[in-house]
Write an enzyme that holds these catalytic residues in place. Structure first.
Site, PDB file in Angstrom:
ATOM      1  CE1 TYR A 164      -9.751   4.795   4.671  1.00  0.00           C
ATOM      2  CE2 TYR A 164     -11.238   5.884   3.152  1.00  0.00           C
ATOM      3  CZ  TYR A 164     -10.303   4.902   3.421  1.00  0.00           C
ATOM      4  OH  TYR A 164      -9.918   4.041   2.422  1.00  0.00           O
ATOM      5  CG  LEU A 217      -2.887  10.572  -8.996  1.00  0.00           C
ATOM      6  CD1 LEU A 217      -3.210  12.046  -8.764  1.00  0.00           C
ATOM      7  CD2 LEU A 217      -2.426  10.345 -10.437  1.00  0.00           C
TER       8      LEU A 217
END
Ligand SMILES: NC(=O)c1ccc[n+]([C@@H]2O[C@H](COP(=O)([O-])OP(=O)(O)OC[C@H]3O[C@@H](n4cnc5c(N)ncnc54)[C@H](OP(=O)(O)O)[C@@H]3O)[C@@H](O)[C@H]2O)c1
Length: 316
Positions: free
Chosen positions: A57, A208
């Protein structure tokens, strides 16, 4: 915040895990770091004790930032930190490939410990399946890390049931990190049954669907991050999915939830889901966290699944 035992481990974690992929400018653009740090502190204040990161990341940026904020707050021993290795980066990022060889993973672990400014990782995960994996070699390296006190538990991400069976024959595989949400239910077929059977804890990602199920997207919306190239966020398919989300609104309202909370609770309702990793950029995203307080009734869960299944069938 509801706390649960993570699979068969001795780790007690919040059902919401704080996801840090958002600190990857390649995918999410630059985000205001002051707001992000405040979000970490707000999460701690809300009882969230579980943080997911990865060496990939932001090419180490997320681990560094997480390590800094946890150290400054003096909470390292109160939280559970999960990170991952897999991508071997060379030539300043021009060349990268999956690598699960022992010498590489031991080096990757040292580098993650350094960036996280900690002497141990609570959960060390293999980010994805490496077709060249030698599981006995991984098992020996993991055992060394465990004996040296550098890692407490091991997990995998994006592995299927057969791959987990092979892994378990060589190392104590405690957790799986799969994708799971109202629009992506692939895990239900064989991955979740396998995890339930073997008491493998799950921390599911994208609950989500990268914000699509957040309730704030609108037709014609343009994205400046990696969603600009994601087919779910384009054209007729995007509009069809937004119509489906509109049909979820009465169900969410009846449950006293926002759409984001409803979608998150839908994910957390599956019995194989231990935790959901919410991707957070700022403290406002934590408004979805009350979703973890309960689960949805059986009929509502199925109704919502049917609505989104139909909406997903909209031609692109
Ligand atoms: N193992 C893997 O291969 C893998 C892959 C992906 C992710 N992950 C992990 O899982 C975490 C979460 O995954 P994700 O980032 O893909 O998915 P996500 O949680 O489904 O989506 C995150 C995005 O949703 C929006 N959002 C967040 N909270 C919201 C709220 N309360 N209301 C409305 N919108 C909200 C934000 O974007 P906007 O506000 O900009 O719309 C945010 O960037 C990552 O941070 C990472 O730790 C792992």
């Amino acid at each position: 915040m509801k706390m649960v035992r993570l699979g068969a481990t001795d780790l007690k974690v919040s059902r919401i895990c704080f996801g840090t992929w958002q600190l990857s400018p390649r995918f999410w653009g630059e985000i205001p770091m002051g707001e992000w740090r405040e979000a970490v502190l707000a999460a701690l204040g809300n009882g969230i004790n579980f943080f997911d990161t990865a060496d990939a990341y932001g090419d180490g940026f997320a681990e560094e930032q997480l390590g800094d904020v946890l150290r400054e707050a003096g909470v390292r021993d109160d939280v559970i930190v999960a990170t991952k290795f897999y991508w071997h980066v060379e030539d300043g990022g021009d060349r990268y490939y999956p690598d699960t060889r022992a010498d590489y993973l031991l080096r990757a672990c040292e580098a993650s410990l350094r960036r996280l400014k900690t002497d141990h990782i609570d959960l060390y995960q293999i980010h994805a399946w490496d077709p060249l994996i030698r599981p006995e070699e991984v098992g020996a390296a993991f055992e060394k890390l465990r004996q040296d006190g550098k890692v407490r538990w091991f997990g995998v991400s994006n592995w299927n049931a057969g791959q987990m069976a092979l892994g378990r024959a060589h190392f104590p595989l405690a957790t799986l990190q799969p994708k799971y949400n109202l629009l992506d239910r692939e895990a239900e077929a064989s991955i979740f049954p396998y995890c339930l059977e073997h008491q493998i804890g799950t921390l599911v990602y994208s609950p989500l669907e990268r914000g699509l199920l957040g309730g704030h997207c609108h037709p014609g919306q343009e994205f400046s991050d990696s969603r600009a190239k994601n087919p779910l966020f384009q054209g007729k398919r995007f509009e069809g999915l937004l119509k489906g989300i509109d049909q979820l609104r009465p169900l969410a309202e009846e449950a006293g939830l926002t759409i984001a909370q409803f979608a998150l609770r839908w994910t957390l309702t599956h019995p194989a889901v231990t935790c959901a990793i919410l991707g957070v950029k700022s403290a406002r995203h934590l408004a979805a966290a009350p979703a973890a307080e309960d689960v949805l009734p059986q009929d509502v869960w199925h109704l919502a699944a049917r609505i989104m299944e139909k909406a997903a069938g909209t031609p692109a």
